[in-house]
Design an enzyme around this catalytic site. Structure first.
Site, PDB file in Angstrom:
ATOM      1  N   HIS A  53       1.047  -1.190   0.081  1.00 52.24           N
ATOM      2  CA  HIS A  53       0.086  -0.015  -0.058  1.00 52.24           C
ATOM      3  C   HIS A  53       0.962   1.169  -0.188  1.00 52.24           C
ATOM      4  CE1 HIS A  53      -3.261   2.769   2.025  1.00 52.24           C
ATOM      5  NE2 HIS A  53      -3.109   2.875   0.863  1.00 52.24           N
ATOM      6  N   TYR A 103       8.364  -3.822  26.322  1.00 47.69           N
ATOM      7  CA  TYR A 103       7.816  -2.453  27.052  1.00 47.69           C
ATOM      8  C   TYR A 103       8.678  -1.921  28.111  1.00 47.69           C
ATOM      9  CZ  TYR A 103       4.002  -2.376  24.220  1.00 47.69           C
ATOM     10  OH  TYR A 103       3.047  -2.154  22.847  1.00 47.69           O
ATOM     11  N   GLU A 115       9.722   0.383  24.423  1.00 47.99           N
ATOM     12  CA  GLU A 115       8.510   1.072  24.288  1.00 47.99           C
ATOM     13  C   GLU A 115       7.890   1.500  25.510  1.00 47.99           C
ATOM     14  OE1 GLU A 115       5.356  -0.773  21.697  1.00 47.99           O
ATOM     15  OE2 GLU A 115       6.514  -2.344  21.104  1.00 47.99           O
ATOM     16  N   SER A 151      -2.542   4.631  21.793  1.00 51.04           N
ATOM     17  CA  SER A 151      -3.003   4.017  20.584  1.00 51.04           C
ATOM     18  C   SER A 151      -3.410   5.192  19.647  1.00 51.04           C
ATOM     19  CB  SER A 151      -4.030   3.188  21.064  1.00 51.04           C
ATOM     20  OG  SER A 151      -4.851   2.515  20.006  1.00 51.04           O
TER      21      SER A 151
END
Length: 690
Positions: A83, A500, A464, A301
């Site tokens: 894409h 994380y 993260e 998010s």
């Protein structure tokens, strides 16, 4: 294009002999991070006498068919088209005789394998000019890109092994971007701007966030980090580049998507470069390069309705564009308010062992000395983040389906020793990743880095970080440097990857992020301690010991994905034949489509190229107006039988498309039964627009 150093070597040849033959000195390699030299690294504090800056870009796209995608760890989520092509963007900053490199890769993660591969190739090309100390590599963390570039088993489970094509694409793409930036060095001015963005992220772990003390949560009234920081690069009074930092997961594309995409941050770069500045990626060196980097996006998010692919709309492609547009718009606002900056550039790096760090009580919540723990995945990691998609290895294998990597390596759910269960409490351990054979499945010795670009400081690490974890690092570094915390950004997803980093309070909630904090409750306190040590040395212009050597586990690397064999065409058809022709005419705003007899994309991924051009007749010649890899064009690959490939392309015709005659032209390479690659071209019938 030079082939990347892959970490393999001929039998019987030791590493130093190989490096001598490739021209890499032991000293350069020590700085590049493959062996420990015992020397201390130092940060430059030379006065600035004006900047020289260069910018470069290259393609990172891996194979567009039958390659596991990195991020959601879903067995069977394999690539089947393209894409928006992922790219690497690199910037070289020079002042006062010191240089630093900042590179942003639109991929899933910067694994230590790729970090090492890039540094080895830079050392081969440039000697000790670009090293682990002054090169910072960071990822946008797209979950819609090829996986398999890691040398750590945990991150290749759903990919079914190490993928050399993906590794080479990432290493070569980043090196090419750095090389282009090196060649582009010239006098420049820098300006720094800030803005806020409140509708491109949501806290997906509010239960954990709310456990933090008020001194932290009050800094984020909406439980998000809205800060947008933008660095403008001008040459000769003309804008030639920009870097924008904002915290949101690059996961607008869901785990059901199979098209390679650089996701929302990729769209932000595309909008800034192509739509705003007219950049065409196949036309040579762009005159404007815009990177959109992460910061502390661990609990941020883009799925604003807290469901995968939901919010602002229910269409993942629209969400990708909208969240990207919002970041681009915020970037332009920050750049419009940017003020010139000055100051030196410099960097400092060391390695720490997250599995075994003694943490002083000054950095722990209760004031008591603590230790980090051997890596372990929690049950909540395996369950995944319901807001963005499932988590990492262990459960992405449907019932009745075998994973050959697990069969070969062993069951990751082996019994957990009591000492590790105690060290990781209150985490319920699903897999003791640091104890698994034949070597730990995740790294523990990882780099931390501090980079200065004028008045901006980047605290870089491979985790993260949640927004509060990032805030605490920023405050600790700022205190050691004696600067305002606003001048420090938490540069996550950098130089390595180990999942994380939560605060101890968040860790206790054992949400997805806490279960994915591999080294236990005191991971963040260890980072605070070590970043304080690093920043103190940086502020003093002093050296720092390099620390433990990162491991080298490049070979042998298992791969259970069979290579595609020779291509076949349907009976009575030739490669490049058109199976479905476009309609005779289209109105602007409509979608045109075409299908070709094609070949397996793994035979030539066409990196820095294209599988398709949309061409318009201009007099007696055809002019390219769009191509695969840009937003409006989608490439869907499918397989028929054992060896037949079909390439379907769609083009969302722009509303302002010029009237005229158009056609689709497809490019690919057929693998013959004799093992030769034969390029071919397919051309559709002409159609009109307008």
């Amino acid at each position: 294009m030079r082939k990347a150093v892959t970490g393999t070597r001929p039998a019987g040849m030791d590493r130093r002999t190989l490096l001598a033959r490739t021209g890499i000195t032991t000293a350069a390699l020590a700085v590049a991070g493959s062996v420990s030299s015992g020397r201390a690294a130092t940060a430059s504090a030379a006065p600035t006498a004006g900047y020289r800056v260069g910018a470069g870009i290259s393609d990172l796209t891996g194979p567009a068919a039958e390659c596991g995608m990195m991020g959601y760890s879903q067995l069977g989520q394999d690539t089947a088209g393209i894409h928006l092509r992922p790219r690497a963007r690199a910037y070289v900053f020079e002042a006062g005789g010191e240089r630093v490199v900042f590179a942003v890769a639109e991929n899933g993660m910067i694994f230590q394998s790729v970090h090492r591969g890039v540094l080895l190739e830079l050392a081969r090309r440039y000697g000790d000019l670009y090293t682990e100390r002054n090169v910072l590599l960071t990822s946008t963390h797209s979950h819609a890109c090829c996986g398999g570039s890691s040398h750590d088993y945990a991150y290749n489970l759903s990919i079914l092994g190490f993928q050399q094509q993906v590794y080479d694409a990432e290493v070569n793409g980043i090196v090419e971007a750095v090389a282009a930036a090196h060649d582009d060095l010239g006098p420049a001015t820098l300006a720094l701007g800030r803005a806020e963005l409140h509708d491109a992220s949501v806290n997906r772990s509010r239960i954990a966030f709310d456990r933090n003390p008020a001194a932290d949560t009050e800094h984020f009234p909406g439980a998000i980090d809205p800060a947008v920081t933008a660095l403008a690069i001008d040459k000769g009074g003309r804008r030639v580049g920009a870097i924008t930092w904002f915290a949101t997961h690059n996961t607008s594309m869901t785990n059901e998507n199979r098209l390679i995409s650089s996701d929302n941050k990729g769209y932000a770069s595309f909008a800034h470069e192509h739509l705003d500045h007219g950049v065409r990626y196949l036309d040579g060196r762009p005159d404007f390069i815009a990177a959109f980097a992460q910061t502390n996006a661990g609990d941020m998010s883009p799925n604003l309705n807290l469901n995968p692919g939901s919010g602002p709309t229910e269409n993942e492609f629209d969400n990708t564009r909208i969240i990207g547009e919002r970041q681009y718009t915020a970037s332009t606002s920050a750049l419009a308010a940017a003020r010139p900056i000055s100051g030196p550039v410099g960097a400092l790096l060391c390695y720490i062992d997250l599995a075994d760090t003694a943490v002083d009580g000054r950095f722990t919540p209760d004031g008591q000395p603590r230790r980090t723990a051997t890596a372990a995945a929690g049950v909540s990691l395996i369950a995944g983040s319901v807001e963005d998609g499932p988590g990492l290895p262990g459960s992405p294998v449907p019932e009745g389906v075998r994973n050959p990597m697990i069969d070969a390596l062993g069951d990751p759910g082996q019994p957990v020793p009591s000492w590790l269960a105690d060290a990781q409490a209150p985490k319920v351990i699903a897999a003791p990743l640091g104890l698994l054979p034949p070597v730990p499945w995740v790294p523990s010795v990882v780099p931390i880095q501090l980079m200065r670009i004028g008045e901006l400081y980047l605290a870089a690490a491979g985790g993260e970080f949640t927004i509060v974890a990032g805030l605490r690092v920023r405050r600790a570094v700022a205190a050691a440097l004696g600067v305002d915390p606003e001048q420090v950004l938490m540069q996550g997803y950098a130089n390595a990857y180990h999942q994380y980093v939560t605060t101890p309070e968040e860790y206790d909630a054992q949400q997805y992020e806490g279960g994915s904090t591999l080294y236990g409750r005191y991971t963040l306190p260890a980072y605070l301690q070590e970043f304080t040590r690093l920043a103190t040395a940086f502020a003093a212009g002093a050296g720092i010991d390099r620390g433990p050597a990162p491991r080298e586990v490049s070979g042998p690397q298992p791969n259970f994905v069979p290579a595609p064999g020779p291509d076949a065409a349907p009976a009575g058809r030739a490669f490049g034949d058109v199976l479905v022709q476009p309609a005779g005419s289209y109105a602007p705003g409509a979608q045109a489509a075409v299908e070709f007899v094609s070949a397996h994309p793994k035979h030539n991924p066409r990196r820095n190229g294209t599988f398709l051009e949309i061409q318009r007749r201009d007099g007696d010649r055809w002019v390219r107006v769009a191509n695969e890899g840009e937003w409006a064009v989608r490439f869907y690959w499918s397989k028929r039988g054992a060896a037949e490939s079909v390439a379907r392309f769609t083009w969302d015709i722009p509303a302002d498309a010029r009237a005229g005659r158009y056609r689709f032209v497809h490019f690919a390479d057929q693998l013959t039964t004799g093992g030769a690659l034969r390029p071919f071209t397919g051309t559709s019938e002409e159609f009109t627009i307008g």
